[in-house]
Motif scaffolding. Structure first.
Motif, mmCIF file in Angstrom:
data_model
loop_
_atom_site.group_PDB
_atom_site.id
_atom_site.type_symbol
_atom_site.label_atom_id
_atom_site.label_comp_id
_atom_site.label_asym_id
_atom_site.label_seq_id
_atom_site.Cartn_x
_atom_site.Cartn_y
_atom_site.Cartn_z
ATOM 1 N N ILE A 172 14.875 -1.175 -4.907
ATOM 2 C CA ILE A 172 13.383 -0.643 -4.955
ATOM 3 C C ILE A 172 12.571 -1.299 -4.081
ATOM 4 N N ARG A 173 12.944 -2.562 -3.951
ATOM 5 C CA ARG A 173 12.048 -3.287 -3.029
ATOM 6 C C ARG A 173 12.222 -2.794 -1.661
ATOM 7 N N LYS A 174 13.371 -2.672 -1.107
ATOM 8 C CA LYS A 174 13.796 -2.328 0.116
ATOM 9 C C LYS A 174 13.051 -1.211 0.400
ATOM 10 N N THR A 175 13.241 -0.242 -0.559
ATOM 11 C CA THR A 175 12.671 1.220 -0.286
ATOM 12 C C THR A 175 11.331 1.427 -0.249
ATOM 13 N N VAL A 176 10.652 0.622 -1.385
ATOM 14 C CA VAL A 176 9.050 0.721 -1.334
ATOM 15 C C VAL A 176 8.615 -0.083 -0.151
ATOM 16 N N ASP A 177 9.112 -1.111 0.369
ATOM 17 C CA ASP A 177 8.816 -2.071 1.268
ATOM 18 C C ASP A 177 8.527 -1.127 2.604
ATOM 19 N N THR A 178 9.312 -0.124 2.949
ATOM 20 C CA THR A 178 9.378 0.515 4.276
ATOM 21 C C THR A 178 8.747 1.843 3.954
ATOM 22 N N LEU A 179 8.280 2.385 2.876
ATOM 23 C CA LEU A 179 7.782 3.610 2.645
ATOM 24 C C LEU A 179 6.596 4.121 3.180
ATOM 25 N N VAL A 180 5.523 3.144 3.707
ATOM 26 C CA VAL A 180 4.336 3.449 3.885
ATOM 27 C C VAL A 180 4.223 3.292 5.299
ATOM 28 N N PRO A 181 4.041 4.489 6.112
ATOM 29 C CA PRO A 181 3.884 4.097 7.710
ATOM 30 C C PRO A 181 2.793 3.224 8.168
ATOM 31 N N PHE A 182 1.721 3.089 7.581
ATOM 32 C CA PHE A 182 0.629 2.104 7.915
ATOM 33 C C PHE A 182 1.028 0.707 7.550
ATOM 34 N N VAL A 183 1.732 0.587 6.557
ATOM 35 C CA VAL A 183 2.216 -0.760 6.307
ATOM 36 C C VAL A 183 3.039 -1.295 7.169
ATOM 37 N N ASN A 184 3.790 -0.495 7.614
ATOM 38 C CA ASN A 184 5.048 -0.796 8.633
ATOM 39 C C ASN A 184 4.146 -0.991 9.947
ATOM 40 N N LEU A 185 3.186 -0.301 10.298
ATOM 41 C CA LEU A 185 2.578 -0.580 11.519
ATOM 42 C C LEU A 185 1.904 -2.253 11.374
ATOM 43 N N VAL A 186 1.255 -2.283 10.455
ATOM 44 C CA VAL A 186 0.397 -3.487 10.376
ATOM 45 C C VAL A 186 1.410 -4.722 10.186
ATOM 46 N N GLY A 187 2.606 -4.575 9.421
ATOM 47 C CA GLY A 187 3.371 -5.737 9.505
ATOM 48 C C GLY A 187 3.650 -6.649 8.146
ATOM 49 N N VAL A 188 2.764 -6.043 7.038
ATOM 50 C CA VAL A 188 2.862 -6.553 5.529
ATOM 51 C C VAL A 188 3.968 -6.129 5.259
ATOM 52 N N ARG A 189 4.884 -7.123 4.438
ATOM 53 C CA ARG A 189 6.123 -6.968 3.866
ATOM 54 C C ARG A 189 6.125 -7.377 2.555
ATOM 55 N N MET A 190 6.850 -6.694 1.659
ATOM 56 C CA MET A 190 7.188 -6.951 0.480
ATOM 57 C C MET A 190 8.372 -7.755 0.336
ATOM 58 N N THR A 191 8.166 -9.098 -0.177
ATOM 59 C CA THR A 191 9.231 -9.930 -0.228
ATOM 60 C C THR A 191 9.955 -10.085 -1.589
ATOM 61 N N GLU A 192 9.082 -9.839 -2.567
ATOM 62 C CA GLU A 192 9.830 -10.139 -3.882
ATOM 63 C C GLU A 192 9.172 -8.834 -4.882
ATOM 64 N N LEU A 193 10.262 -8.442 -5.709
ATOM 65 C CA LEU A 193 9.797 -7.282 -6.568
ATOM 66 C C LEU A 193 10.554 -7.739 -8.096
ATOM 67 N N GLY A 194 9.797 -7.549 -8.987
ATOM 68 C CA GLY A 194 10.514 -7.739 -10.339
ATOM 69 C C GLY A 194 9.653 -6.660 -11.367
ATOM 70 N N PRO A 195 9.946 -6.897 -12.845
ATOM 71 C CA PRO A 195 9.247 -5.795 -13.660
ATOM 72 C C PRO A 195 7.882 -6.217 -13.992
ATOM 73 N N GLY A 196 6.997 -5.474 -13.217
ATOM 74 C CA GLY A 196 5.610 -5.744 -13.446
ATOM 75 C C GLY A 196 4.959 -6.779 -12.190
ATOM 76 N N SER A 197 5.575 -7.457 -11.391
ATOM 77 C CA SER A 197 5.003 -8.358 -10.461
ATOM 78 C C SER A 197 6.075 -8.222 -9.037
ATOM 79 N N ALA A 198 5.070 -8.485 -8.073
ATOM 80 C CA ALA A 198 5.556 -8.428 -6.759
ATOM 81 C C ALA A 198 4.932 -9.332 -5.831
ATOM 82 N N VAL A 199 5.333 -9.726 -4.737
ATOM 83 C CA VAL A 199 4.887 -10.560 -3.910
ATOM 84 C C VAL A 199 4.869 -9.945 -2.186
#
Length: 179
Positions: free
Chosen positions: A32-59
């Protein structure tokens, strides 16, 4: 001929990557983290990355990079907000994992940001989400529309609290089997 009800190409690809989770007894948070991390084109452009994901929390992390700065040499408030929103959207993905393929809409309604000090270097946004009905929603198979709140705390590498962001979302889930 398209009907207008088809998912956007990025959503369709993400759904295809997550389909292998169907029937799993526990969600594959890393997938899920890998999929969601690259889903939004704008987030990819800026370079913000999701590094952790769990049930109800993420970094989510903002890298230390010149393009993240404002004219004063500190991390731009827009980058800080984006990291907070990515972290809370990730936290939502983690908690809704058993029904993630049934999400029809997940949109930000409102937000409040409080900045405590200038941000420098790599920044980590820790996001959580909550809703009084969320556990029940995940367990049901009915169509659901509900509100959900998120909170993100942003810290620098020294652990100093830089900002707090409160977010309110609207979610619509289609009917269907969980997971």
């Amino acid at each position: 001929m398209p009907t207008g009800n088809e998912p956007a190409p990025g959503i369709a690809a993400a759904q295809a990557r997550l389909t292998n989770m169907t029937g799993a007894t526990t969600p594959d948070y890393e997938q899920i983290r890998k999929t969601v991390d690259t889903l939004v084109p704008f987030v990819n452009l800026v370079g913000v990355r999701m590094t952790e994901l769990g049930p109800g929390s993420a970094v989510a992390e903002i890298p230390e990079a010149p393009q993240m700065s404002n004219h004063l040499g500190t991390v731009h408030a827009g980058a800080l907000f984006l990291a907070a929103e990515v972290a809370c959207a990730g936290a939502f993905s983690g908690i809704i994992a058993p029904r993630i393929l049934h999400v029809r809409t997940f949109v930000l309604r409102s937000t409040k940001s409080t900045f405590f000090r200038p941000a420098r270097g790599r920044i980590r946004a820790s996001g959580t989400v909550s809703s009084p009905i969320l556990a029940d929603v995940v367990a049901r198979r009915t169509e659901e529309q509900f509100d959900i709140t998120g909170k993100a705390l942003l810290h620098d590498d020294s652990g100093a609290l830089l900002a707090k962001v409160d977010l309110e979302y609207f979610c619509w889930l289609a009917a269907g089997q969980p997971g």
